[in-house]
Design an enzyme around this catalytic site. Structure first.
Site, short mmCIF file in Angstrom:
data_model
loop_
_atom_site.label_atom_id
_atom_site.label_comp_id
_atom_site.label_asym_id
_atom_site.label_seq_id
_atom_site.Cartn_x
_atom_site.Cartn_y
_atom_site.Cartn_z
N GLU A 208 0.73 -1.22 0.03
CA GLU A 208 -0.04 -0.08 0.12
C GLU A 208 0.85 1.33 0.07
OE1 GLU A 208 -2.98 0.01 3.02
OE2 GLU A 208 -2.86 2.35 3.25
N GLU A 213 -2.83 11.36 2.75
CA GLU A 213 -3.62 11.09 4.07
C GLU A 213 -3.54 12.10 5.19
OE1 GLU A 213 -4.50 7.02 6.41
OE2 GLU A 213 -2.44 7.33 5.89
#
Length: 561
Positions: A208, A213
């Site tokens: 990932e 974020e």
């Protein structure tokens, strides 16, 4: 360049060409040196005495051929030219996908099962998103939002929100996204990321990569990798390999990408901080910004850059990006075998998620939102207070994917089929529902086909969005897709207005000019070096002849006047 730098470190002013030179001093120490571009050599400090030329008898040696090179800016130029000419691959990033347009939602699967991050959300399918006006798209902008109007009933589903996963999967690429507004606010957890998915494999077996974020009211973006064991970034140096720092873990820097790493929070992975103002209210007030995430298995690295709106490099605006010209990234992860083998990242999809609450947001709720936390829990805020979630939406101006391609050999046609190493993902486990959900068919035209996103494109998707504001710096070079000139070999066949033979001739002409320029510069450098030594020799001869005794002796021996 490597040999020159090694020789300079061991014996300044000399350059030894050996069959098997040791590790270069111009690269950083440690096993990560091979993953980084060569660093330019430092010029001598001001006022330092010039290096004396070596004696003639030292110019030849049994262990190699030695050339005297002055320790000056000329050596730096020679090093750069040598590195350029010795580069094994010459190519560029080629545009492979443009995502932002009226068909945006046909290129994504809607994830509508339980949130694996335990947020207080109900991820909805496409028809439900349309009926509740949670999505919209036109040729210039894409809108995605959580439900910011309803009060969620106790015991019912969570608040409606979105998680989209690209239909295509990738095994490399340069992902450039221009965002006008990122979701923000207490309890809000937005992310733009990539993750690998394989039959029977459990996350994070195929990796990932989180590009964007943040949680709650954060104003610094976090960029991270999440992997299984065997991906350690402790050899990557903050301030040297990237401009920022590693995020702090429980008892150490979060520099191990393993989600079970000791001294780090559960599932934290290796995480690096972005620059101030790279997410949250500060970003949105400034008009957004642009991120470029480079996943480069050949170069064995993952790099990420950020620019506030209006300060993007001109090559990004012109859609001919050159990451090596963007300066130091704020995030850098090595994919060298000693650090994190490239096999950790495979078949990755892009993902947009807009979580509410969940493991990460709730763990930071008390610290990030102390006023609200003193009156209610994060779950209560999300369930009963939609007025606190008015900023929980994405506004995306551009999302483009590029793939690295070497320049074609002479006479070769450049085929679009080789320009995109992406695949259509296998049938997804996500099932797109065919009902409009709790909202019924509100907003849908009579008899609308609910079987696909394409069939559901109606006024909710085509609704008016604000016209894009072009910053003055970008307006000078901004070119629309329809008017953009093609670049011959740089573009796919069928998409170029320049005949192939003209493109090939231009490519070869450019290569010839670059090669000739490099050769001339190298010859000039060598000439300057030899001229410097000859000038010193002439000076010594003149000083010698100015001595009367030596002059008389010389005249007697050679008959000179």
């Amino acid at each position: 360049c490597r040999w020159m730098a090694q020789a300079q470190g061991a014996d300044p002013g000399k350059f030894w060409a050996r069959p098997a030179p040791p590790a270069p001093d111009c690269c950083p120490p440690g096993p990560s040196a091979g993953a980084r571009p060569l660093r330019p050599l430092q010029a001598p400090s001001a006022g330092s005495p010039p290096l004396p030329p070596p004696p003639v008898e030292e110019l030849l040696g049994s262990s190699g051929v030695q050339m005297d090179m002055p320790r000056s800016a000329g050596m730096q130029v020679a090093c750069a030219l040598a590195g350029f000419l010795a580069s094994p691959v010459v190519g560029q990033y080629v545009h492979s996908e443009k995502y932002v347009d009226r068909d945006f939602f046909t290129k994504w699967d809607f994830f509508n099962i339980d949130d694996p991050s335990h947020g207080h959300v109900s991820y909805v399918d496409y028809p439900t998103a349309v009926s509740f006006n949670l999505v919209g798209a036109n040729d210039d902008e894409v809108f995605m939002s959580a439900d910011t109007n309803s009060v969620v009933q106790p015991g019912g589903e969570g608040r409606k929100s979105l998680r989209l996963q690209s239909v295509k999967t990738y095994n490399s690429g340069l992902f450039i996204i221009h965002v006008k507004h990122v979701p923000t606010g207490c309890g809000v957890w937005p992310a733009f990321w990539l993750y690998g998915e394989g039959p029977g494999d459990q996350w994070p077996a195929w990796g990932e990569y989180d590009i964007i974020e943040g949680v709650n009211k954060a104003n610094i973006v976090r960029t991270a990798l999440h992997t299984s064991a065997g991906c350690d970034q402790s050899g990557v140096v903050p301030g040297q390999d990237f401009s920022s720092v590693f995020t702090q873990g429980m008892s150490k820097a979060a520099d191990n990408c393993d989600i079970k790493a000791d001294g780090q929070y559960k599932n934290q992975g290796c995480s690096q901080d972005g620059p101030p103002g790279s997410i949250g209210d500060e970003l949105n007030t400034a008009g957004g910004g642009t991120w470029a995430g480079e996943w480069d298995p050949i170069g064995k690295r993952i790099r990420t850059w950020f620019w506030p709106d209006g300060s993007e490099p001109l090559d990004i605006v012109a859609k001919i990006p050159d990451p090596d010209g963007w300066g130091k990234p704020y995030s850098f992860f090595s994919l060298e075998d000693w650090a994190c083998p490239t096999s950790h990242f495979q078949n990755m999809r892009m993902v947009f998620s807009l979580d509410l609450g969940g493991d990460l947001a709730e763990s930071h709720f008390q610290k990030s939102c102390p006023d609200l936390a003193s009156r209610m829990s994060c779950a209560d805020l999300i369930q009963y207070h939609p007025e606190e979630l008015k900023q929980a939406f994405w506004s995306i101006k551009a999302l483009d994917v590029y793939q690295w391609r070497p320049l074609p050999p002479p006479g070769a046609e450049f085929d679009a089929s080789t320009a995109t190493p992406t695949t259509e993902a296998p049938p997804s486990f996500v099932q797109v529902g065919v009902t409009a959900g709790a909202g019924g068919s509100a907003g849908l035209p009579p008899g609308a086909d609910l079987s696909s996103p394409a069939a559901l494109r109606h006024e909710a998707m085509d609704r008016s969005l604000p016209a894009p504001t072009v910053p003055p710096e970008m307006s000078k070079v901004s070119i629309s897709d329809r008017d953009r000139p093609s670049f011959g070999f740089m573009q796919a066949r069928g998409d170029t207005s320049i005949p192939p033979f003209v493109a090939r001739a231009a490519a070869w002409m450019g290569s010839a000019i670059a090669g000739a320029t490099a050769l001339v510069l190298l010859l000039v450098i060598i000439r300057v070096a030899s001229g410097s030594r000859q000038s010193e020799s002439d000076r010594q001869v003149v000083m010698h002849l100015n001595d009367s005794d030596s002059c008389n002796s010389c005249r007697t021996q050679s008959g000179l006047d």
